[in-house]
Scaffold this motif. Sequence first.
Motif, PDB file in Angstrom:
ATOM      1  N   VAL A  17      55.905   0.380  49.493  1.00  0.00           N
ATOM      2  CA  VAL A  17      54.582   0.885  49.136  1.00  0.00           C
ATOM      3  C   VAL A  17      54.624   1.281  47.661  1.00  0.00           C
ATOM      4  N   ILE A  18      53.541   0.968  46.955  1.00  0.00           N
ATOM      5  CA  ILE A  18      53.467   1.274  45.523  1.00  0.00           C
ATOM      6  C   ILE A  18      52.018   1.586  45.175  1.00  0.00           C
ATOM      7  N   SER A  19      51.818   2.394  44.191  1.00  0.00           N
ATOM      8  CA  SER A  19      50.453   2.747  43.777  1.00  0.00           C
ATOM      9  C   SER A  19      49.942   1.747  42.744  1.00  0.00           C
ATOM     10  N   TRP A  20      48.621   1.682  42.649  1.00  0.00           N
ATOM     11  CA  TRP A  20      48.029   0.804  41.643  1.00  0.00           C
ATOM     12  C   TRP A  20      48.450   1.254  40.246  1.00  0.00           C
ATOM     13  N   GLN A  21      48.558   2.549  40.041  1.00  0.00           N
ATOM     14  CA  GLN A  21      48.967   3.064  38.735  1.00  0.00           C
ATOM     15  C   GLN A  21      50.317   2.478  38.319  1.00  0.00           C
ATOM     16  N   GLU A  22      51.250   2.376  39.261  1.00  0.00           N
ATOM     17  CA  GLU A  22      52.574   1.827  38.960  1.00  0.00           C
ATOM     18  C   GLU A  22      52.534   0.318  38.703  1.00  0.00           C
ATOM     19  N   LEU A  23      51.526  -0.354  39.251  1.00  0.00           N
ATOM     20  CA  LEU A  23      51.416  -1.814  39.109  1.00  0.00           C
ATOM     21  C   LEU A  23      50.663  -2.245  37.851  1.00  0.00           C
ATOM     22  N   GLN A  64      45.180 -18.060  48.814  1.00  0.00           N
ATOM     23  CA  GLN A  64      45.873 -17.027  49.578  1.00  0.00           C
ATOM     24  C   GLN A  64      46.810 -16.246  48.662  1.00  0.00           C
ATOM     25  N   VAL A  65      47.184 -16.874  47.559  1.00  0.00           N
ATOM     26  CA  VAL A  65      47.962 -16.223  46.507  1.00  0.00           C
ATOM     27  C   VAL A  65      47.257 -16.531  45.195  1.00  0.00           C
ATOM     28  N   ALA A  66      46.999 -15.497  44.409  1.00  0.00           N
ATOM     29  CA  ALA A  66      46.298 -15.688  43.132  1.00  0.00           C
ATOM     30  C   ALA A  66      46.632 -14.532  42.194  1.00  0.00           C
ATOM     31  N   ARG A  67      46.473 -14.782  40.914  1.00  0.00           N
ATOM     32  CA  ARG A  67      46.643 -13.687  39.953  1.00  0.00           C
ATOM     33  C   ARG A  67      45.613 -12.615  40.254  1.00  0.00           C
ATOM     34  N   VAL A  68      46.014 -11.375  40.092  1.00  0.00           N
ATOM     35  CA  VAL A  68      45.089 -10.270  40.305  1.00  0.00           C
ATOM     36  C   VAL A  68      44.055 -10.314  39.182  1.00  0.00           C
ATOM     37  N   GLY A  69      42.785 -10.371  39.570  1.00  0.00           N
ATOM     38  CA  GLY A  69      41.703 -10.431  38.603  1.00  0.00           C
ATOM     39  C   GLY A  69      41.179  -9.052  38.236  1.00  0.00           C
ATOM     40  N   ALA A  70      40.339  -9.006  37.230  1.00  0.00           N
ATOM     41  CA  ALA A  70      39.787  -7.739  36.747  1.00  0.00           C
ATOM     42  C   ALA A  70      38.976  -7.025  37.817  1.00  0.00           C
ATOM     43  N   ASP A  71      38.217  -7.771  38.630  1.00  0.00           N
ATOM     44  CA  ASP A  71      37.415  -7.135  39.683  1.00  0.00           C
ATOM     45  C   ASP A  71      38.310  -6.462  40.710  1.00  0.00           C
ATOM     46  N   ASN A  72      39.364  -7.160  41.109  1.00  0.00           N
ATOM     47  CA  ASN A  72      40.322  -6.611  42.067  1.00  0.00           C
ATOM     48  C   ASN A  72      40.997  -5.371  41.484  1.00  0.00           C
ATOM     49  N   ALA A  73      41.394  -5.456  40.226  1.00  0.00           N
ATOM     50  CA  ALA A  73      42.053  -4.334  39.559  1.00  0.00           C
ATOM     51  C   ALA A  73      41.136  -3.109  39.517  1.00  0.00           C
ATOM     52  N   GLN A  74      39.877  -3.317  39.206  1.00  0.00           N
ATOM     53  CA  GLN A  74      38.922  -2.214  39.140  1.00  0.00           C
ATOM     54  C   GLN A  74      38.727  -1.591  40.530  1.00  0.00           C
ATOM     55  N   ASP A  75      38.629  -2.441  41.533  1.00  0.00           N
ATOM     56  CA  ASP A  75      38.471  -1.969  42.907  1.00  0.00           C
ATOM     57  C   ASP A  75      39.658  -1.100  43.317  1.00  0.00           C
ATOM     58  N   TRP A  76      40.879  -1.564  43.033  1.00  0.00           N
ATOM     59  CA  TRP A  76      42.074  -0.800  43.391  1.00  0.00           C
ATOM     60  C   TRP A  76      42.151   0.500  42.597  1.00  0.00           C
ATOM     61  N   LEU A  77      41.720   0.477  41.355  1.00  0.00           N
ATOM     62  CA  LEU A  77      41.716   1.690  40.541  1.00  0.00           C
ATOM     63  C   LEU A  77      40.796   2.743  41.164  1.00  0.00           C
ATOM     64  N   GLU A  78      39.633   2.297  41.609  1.00  0.00           N
ATOM     65  CA  GLU A  78      38.647   3.217  42.178  1.00  0.00           C
ATOM     66  C   GLU A  78      39.043   3.717  43.566  1.00  0.00           C
ATOM     67  N   ARG A  79      39.597   2.849  44.402  1.00  0.00           N
ATOM     68  CA  ARG A  79      39.903   3.215  45.791  1.00  0.00           C
ATOM     69  C   ARG A  79      41.311   3.749  46.006  1.00  0.00           C
ATOM     70  N   LEU A  83      49.159  -0.166  48.836  1.00  0.00           N
ATOM     71  CA  LEU A  83      49.588  -1.491  48.392  1.00  0.00           C
ATOM     72  C   LEU A  83      51.075  -1.644  48.669  1.00  0.00           C
ATOM     73  N   TRP A  84      51.462  -2.851  49.059  1.00  0.00           N
ATOM     74  CA  TRP A  84      52.865  -3.190  49.271  1.00  0.00           C
ATOM     75  C   TRP A  84      53.241  -4.221  48.240  1.00  0.00           C
ATOM     76  N   ALA A  85      54.429  -4.135  47.693  1.00  0.00           N
ATOM     77  CA  ALA A  85      54.841  -5.073  46.654  1.00  0.00           C
ATOM     78  C   ALA A  85      56.309  -5.430  46.797  1.00  0.00           C
ATOM     79  N   VAL A  86      56.616  -6.599  46.270  1.00  0.00           N
ATOM     80  CA  VAL A  86      57.991  -7.073  46.199  1.00  0.00           C
ATOM     81  C   VAL A  86      58.115  -7.882  44.912  1.00  0.00           C
ATOM     82  N   VAL A  87      59.245  -7.745  44.246  1.00  0.00           N
ATOM     83  CA  VAL A  87      59.482  -8.448  42.991  1.00  0.00           C
ATOM     84  C   VAL A  87      60.244  -9.740  43.257  1.00  0.00           C
ATOM     85  N   VAL A  88      59.695 -10.836  42.752  1.00  0.00           N
ATOM     86  CA  VAL A  88      60.389 -12.123  42.695  1.00  0.00           C
ATOM     87  C   VAL A  88      60.186 -12.583  41.260  1.00  0.00           C
ATOM     88  N   ALA A  89      61.113 -12.171  40.404  1.00  0.00           N
ATOM     89  CA  ALA A  89      60.968 -12.376  38.961  1.00  0.00           C
ATOM     90  C   ALA A  89      60.573 -13.825  38.652  1.00  0.00           C
TER      91      ALA A  89
END
Length: 102
Positions: A17-23, A64-79, A83-89
Amino acid sequence: MKEKGMLYAKLLGETAVISWQELQPFFARGALLHVSEGADLVEVALAFAEDDQAKVGHWLGSAQVARVGADNAQDWLERDPELWAVVVAPWVLVQERGRQPD
């Protein structure tokens, strides 16, 4: 096949689990990919790690996989959702879990 299972387990253990702020720094660098809720985050990470072009291409083509767009980023910032994340460099794969319908 054993190696694939071991890599899956490794990626599962690195998923957290990770916060939008960290992402946000990864978003700013264009290294953040959104995995749709219906997809298995770890299976997607495994395909990226193994450079499985057929699977990755299918997911990218079907959005089903896409770069995070500005609309998505704004939504996550507000809400500030869970979020779950994993790094695959060089990518960070992120998925929202348990979103309630509007």
